[in-house]
Design a protein around this motif. Structure first.
Motif, PDB file in Angstrom:
ATOM      1  N   ASN A  44      -2.062   2.682  -5.706  1.00  0.00           N
ATOM      2  CA  ASN A  44      -2.122   3.116  -4.308  1.00  0.00           C
ATOM      3  C   ASN A  44      -2.099   4.633  -4.180  1.00  0.00           C
ATOM      4  OD1 ASN A  44      -2.233   0.518  -3.268  1.00  0.00           O
ATOM      5  ND2 ASN A  44      -0.024   0.337  -3.053  1.00  0.00           N
ATOM      6  N   LYS A  50      -3.849   0.903   1.797  1.00  0.00           N
ATOM      7  CA  LYS A  50      -4.574   0.180   2.833  1.00  0.00           C
ATOM      8  C   LYS A  50      -3.723   0.108   4.099  1.00  0.00           C
ATOM      9  CE  LYS A  50      -6.983  -2.657  -0.586  1.00  0.00           C
ATOM     10  NZ  LYS A  50      -7.198  -4.039  -1.116  1.00  0.00           N
ATOM     11  N   LYS A  51      -4.365  -0.246   5.202  1.00  0.00           N
ATOM     12  CA  LYS A  51      -3.698  -0.232   6.500  1.00  0.00           C
ATOM     13  C   LYS A  51      -2.448  -1.095   6.524  1.00  0.00           C
ATOM     14  CE  LYS A  51      -4.547  -1.034  11.415  1.00  0.00           C
ATOM     15  NZ  LYS A  51      -5.537  -1.458  12.442  1.00  0.00           N
ATOM     16  N   ASN A  98      -2.010   7.748   4.514  1.00  0.00           N
ATOM     17  CA  ASN A  98      -2.529   6.720   3.598  1.00  0.00           C
ATOM     18  C   ASN A  98      -3.469   7.272   2.536  1.00  0.00           C
ATOM     19  OD1 ASN A  98      -2.036   5.659   6.416  1.00  0.00           O
ATOM     20  ND2 ASN A  98      -2.224   3.725   5.350  1.00  0.00           N
TER      21      ASN A  98
END
Length: 224
Positions: A44, A50-51, A98
Protein backbone atom coordinates in the motif's frame (compact mmCIF):
# COMPACT_ATOMS: atom_id res chain seq x y z
CA UNK A 1 24.90 -6.35 16.65
CA UNK A 2 26.93 -7.01 13.49
CA UNK A 3 30.46 -5.64 13.29
CA UNK A 4 29.64 -3.77 10.10
CA UNK A 5 26.31 -2.06 9.60
CA UNK A 6 24.33 -2.86 6.48
CA UNK A 7 25.00 -0.55 3.55
CA UNK A 8 21.30 -0.02 2.93
CA UNK A 9 20.88 1.38 6.44
CA UNK A 10 23.78 3.77 6.00
CA UNK A 11 22.56 4.76 2.53
CA UNK A 12 19.07 5.53 3.85
CA UNK A 13 20.42 7.59 6.74
CA UNK A 14 22.73 9.55 4.41
CA UNK A 15 19.96 10.00 1.80
CA UNK A 16 21.94 8.09 -0.83
CA UNK A 17 18.76 6.17 -1.57
CA UNK A 18 15.25 7.61 -1.38
CA UNK A 19 12.35 6.30 0.69
CA UNK A 20 10.71 4.55 -2.28
CA UNK A 21 13.92 2.68 -3.09
CA UNK A 22 14.24 1.67 0.56
CA UNK A 23 10.64 0.44 0.66
CA UNK A 24 11.13 -1.54 -2.54
CA UNK A 25 14.24 -3.12 -1.04
CA UNK A 26 12.26 -3.97 2.10
CA UNK A 27 9.57 -5.54 -0.07
CA UNK A 28 12.23 -7.77 -1.62
CA UNK A 29 13.68 -8.70 1.79
CA UNK A 30 10.27 -9.68 3.15
CA UNK A 31 9.35 -11.82 0.15
CA UNK A 32 9.29 -15.02 2.24
CA UNK A 33 7.97 -13.66 5.53
CA UNK A 34 4.42 -14.90 4.86
CA UNK A 35 2.67 -12.21 6.89
CA UNK A 36 -0.28 -10.64 5.09
CA UNK A 37 -0.55 -7.48 7.22
CA UNK A 38 3.08 -6.50 6.80
CA UNK A 39 3.07 -7.28 3.08
CA UNK A 40 -0.14 -5.29 2.61
CA UNK A 41 1.42 -2.31 4.38
CA UNK A 42 4.51 -2.40 2.15
CA UNK A 43 2.38 -2.81 -0.98
CA UNK A 44 0.00 0.00 0.00
CA UNK A 45 2.85 2.39 0.71
CA UNK A 46 4.44 1.65 -2.65
CA UNK A 47 1.27 1.63 -4.76
CA UNK A 48 -1.12 3.77 -2.72
CA UNK A 49 -4.12 2.98 -0.56
CA UNK A 50 -7.52 2.22 -2.04
CA UNK A 51 -10.59 4.18 -0.98
CA UNK A 52 -11.86 1.50 1.40
CA UNK A 53 -8.46 0.69 2.94
CA UNK A 54 -7.73 1.67 6.53
CA UNK A 55 -5.37 4.63 6.35
CA UNK A 56 -2.54 4.75 8.92
CA UNK A 57 -2.74 7.62 11.37
CA UNK A 58 0.47 9.18 10.03
CA UNK A 59 -1.28 9.62 6.67
CA UNK A 60 -4.07 11.70 8.24
CA UNK A 61 -3.20 15.40 8.04
CA UNK A 62 -4.72 18.54 9.51
CA UNK A 63 -6.52 20.85 7.10
CA UNK A 64 -8.36 24.17 7.09
CA UNK A 65 -11.45 24.50 4.92
CA UNK A 66 -11.58 27.75 2.96
CA UNK A 67 -13.56 28.79 -0.06
CA UNK A 68 -15.64 31.30 -1.98
CA UNK A 69 -19.07 32.14 -0.57
CA UNK A 70 -21.85 33.87 -2.49
CA UNK A 71 -24.28 36.00 -0.51
CA UNK A 72 -26.84 37.53 -2.85
CA UNK A 73 -24.82 39.12 -5.66
CA UNK A 74 -21.66 39.43 -3.58
CA UNK A 75 -18.87 36.83 -3.59
CA UNK A 76 -16.44 36.59 -0.70
CA UNK A 77 -13.26 34.76 -1.66
CA UNK A 78 -10.81 32.71 0.40
CA UNK A 79 -12.74 32.83 3.66
CA UNK A 80 -12.84 30.24 6.43
CA UNK A 81 -16.04 28.17 6.33
CA UNK A 82 -17.83 27.49 9.66
CA UNK A 83 -19.89 24.34 10.32
CA UNK A 84 -23.11 23.51 12.10
CA UNK A 85 -21.61 20.94 14.48
CA UNK A 86 -18.34 19.65 15.93
CA UNK A 87 -18.45 16.35 14.02
CA UNK A 88 -18.62 18.10 10.64
CA UNK A 89 -15.80 20.44 11.66
CA UNK A 90 -13.60 17.51 12.73
CA UNK A 91 -14.28 15.70 9.46
CA UNK A 92 -13.34 18.67 7.29
CA UNK A 93 -10.29 19.47 9.41
CA UNK A 94 -8.65 16.15 8.50
CA UNK A 95 -7.65 14.57 5.19
CA UNK A 96 -6.57 11.03 4.36
CA UNK A 97 -3.54 10.89 2.07
CA UNK A 98 -3.91 7.77 -0.09
CA UNK A 99 -1.18 8.54 -2.62
CA UNK A 100 1.63 6.11 -3.48
CA UNK A 101 5.11 6.87 -2.20
CA UNK A 102 6.24 8.23 -5.55
CA UNK A 103 3.52 10.90 -5.39
CA UNK A 104 4.20 11.64 -1.72
CA UNK A 105 7.84 12.31 -2.64
CA UNK A 106 6.90 14.70 -5.44
CA UNK A 107 4.39 16.57 -3.29
CA UNK A 108 6.90 16.81 -0.45
CA UNK A 109 9.32 18.42 -2.90
CA UNK A 110 6.59 20.78 -4.07
CA UNK A 111 5.94 21.82 -0.48
CA UNK A 112 9.54 22.92 -0.01
CA UNK A 113 9.41 24.91 -3.26
CA UNK A 114 6.14 26.69 -2.47
CA UNK A 115 6.29 30.14 -0.92
CA UNK A 116 3.51 29.13 1.48
CA UNK A 117 4.94 25.65 2.11
CA UNK A 118 1.53 24.02 1.90
CA UNK A 119 -0.73 22.37 -0.65
CA UNK A 120 -4.46 21.81 -0.77
CA UNK A 121 -7.17 19.32 -1.67
CA UNK A 122 -10.42 20.07 -3.46
CA UNK A 123 -13.59 19.69 -1.39
CA UNK A 124 -17.04 18.59 -2.52
CA UNK A 125 -19.12 21.78 -2.47
CA UNK A 126 -22.43 19.86 -2.30
CA UNK A 127 -21.34 18.18 0.92
CA UNK A 128 -19.79 21.37 2.28
CA UNK A 129 -23.06 23.27 1.75
CA UNK A 130 -24.96 20.55 3.60
CA UNK A 131 -22.94 21.14 6.76
CA UNK A 132 -21.70 24.75 6.46
CA UNK A 133 -23.10 27.58 8.55
CA UNK A 134 -23.07 30.87 6.66
CA UNK A 135 -25.63 33.26 5.27
CA UNK A 136 -24.76 32.29 1.71
CA UNK A 137 -23.80 29.42 -0.56
CA UNK A 138 -20.33 27.94 -0.93
CA UNK A 139 -19.48 27.98 -4.63
CA UNK A 140 -15.91 26.66 -4.31
CA UNK A 141 -14.09 25.02 -1.43
CA UNK A 142 -10.72 23.52 -0.70
CA UNK A 143 -8.89 22.10 2.26
CA UNK A 144 -5.50 23.69 2.86
CA UNK A 145 -3.05 21.21 4.33
CA UNK A 146 -1.03 22.05 7.40
CA UNK A 147 2.55 23.15 6.77
CA UNK A 148 4.88 20.47 5.36
CA UNK A 149 2.23 17.71 5.59
CA UNK A 150 3.77 15.54 2.87
CA UNK A 151 7.28 16.01 4.22
CA UNK A 152 6.06 14.85 7.63
CA UNK A 153 4.48 11.74 6.12
CA UNK A 154 7.63 10.97 4.18
CA UNK A 155 9.80 11.40 7.26
CA UNK A 156 7.55 9.11 9.29
CA UNK A 157 7.67 6.37 6.65
CA UNK A 158 11.45 6.70 6.43
CA UNK A 159 11.76 6.29 10.21
CA UNK A 160 9.57 3.19 10.13
CA UNK A 161 11.64 1.60 7.34
CA UNK A 162 14.86 2.42 9.16
CA UNK A 163 13.60 0.85 12.38
CA UNK A 164 12.46 -2.25 10.50
CA UNK A 165 15.88 -2.54 8.88
CA UNK A 166 17.43 -2.36 12.35
CA UNK A 167 15.20 -5.17 13.61
CA UNK A 168 16.03 -7.33 10.60
CA UNK A 169 19.74 -6.64 10.91
CA UNK A 170 19.73 -7.41 14.64
CA UNK A 171 18.06 -10.77 14.04
CA UNK A 172 19.46 -11.86 10.67
CA UNK A 173 22.73 -10.01 10.25
CA UNK A 174 23.91 -7.88 7.34
CA UNK A 175 21.17 -6.99 4.85
CA UNK A 176 23.30 -6.20 1.82
CA UNK A 177 22.18 -9.29 -0.10
CA UNK A 178 18.53 -8.24 0.30
CA UNK A 179 17.70 -11.83 1.24
CA UNK A 180 16.47 -13.13 4.60
CA UNK A 181 16.01 -16.75 5.59
CA UNK A 182 12.78 -16.88 7.60
CA UNK A 183 12.89 -20.67 8.14
CA UNK A 184 13.22 -20.33 11.92
CA UNK A 185 9.55 -19.97 12.86
CA UNK A 186 10.14 -18.85 16.45
CA UNK A 187 12.52 -16.09 15.41
CA UNK A 188 10.21 -15.09 12.56
CA UNK A 189 7.25 -14.77 14.92
CA UNK A 190 9.20 -12.42 17.20
CA UNK A 191 10.40 -10.35 14.24
CA UNK A 192 6.88 -10.08 12.84
CA UNK A 193 5.63 -8.84 16.21
CA UNK A 194 8.34 -6.18 16.33
CA UNK A 195 7.69 -5.05 12.76
CA UNK A 196 3.94 -4.83 13.34
CA UNK A 197 4.60 -2.69 16.42
CA UNK A 198 6.71 -0.33 14.32
CA UNK A 199 4.09 -0.15 11.56
CA UNK A 200 0.90 -0.01 13.61
CA UNK A 201 1.84 1.82 16.80
CA UNK A 202 -0.35 4.83 15.97
CA UNK A 203 -3.69 3.48 17.30
CA UNK A 204 -5.54 4.87 14.30
CA UNK A 205 -9.06 6.20 14.82
CA UNK A 206 -11.36 7.00 11.92
CA UNK A 207 -13.02 10.40 12.14
CA UNK A 208 -16.73 10.23 11.47
CA UNK A 209 -17.35 6.70 12.74
CA UNK A 210 -21.06 5.80 12.44
CA UNK A 211 -21.79 9.07 10.65
CA UNK A 212 -23.07 10.03 7.23
CA UNK A 213 -20.00 12.02 6.26
CA UNK A 214 -17.58 9.14 6.92
CA UNK A 215 -18.14 7.64 3.47
CA UNK A 216 -18.07 10.88 1.49
CA UNK A 217 -15.83 11.68 -1.45
CA UNK A 218 -14.49 14.96 -0.11
CA UNK A 219 -10.90 15.59 -1.06
CA UNK A 220 -10.54 12.75 -3.55
CA UNK A 221 -8.50 14.94 -5.88
CA UNK A 222 -5.47 17.13 -5.31
CA UNK A 223 -5.67 20.71 -6.46
CA UNK A 224 -6.17 24.33 -5.46
Amino acid sequence: MPKQRSKIIKDLIMNKINVLQAMQSLDFMLEDINDTEIKDWVNNEINGYKKDDKIPEYRKVSTMLVGDIQVGYAIYKNVNIPFIDKEAFEFFSKADINDPLSTIMKLAEAETESSEHSLCLDANTVLVNKYQQTNGSVIRARRELSIYSYNTILSTIKDKILNIFKVLEENYGNLDELYIDFSDDDKKAKVIEKIETIVYNDNSVNIGDNSEIKNSTVGDNNGC
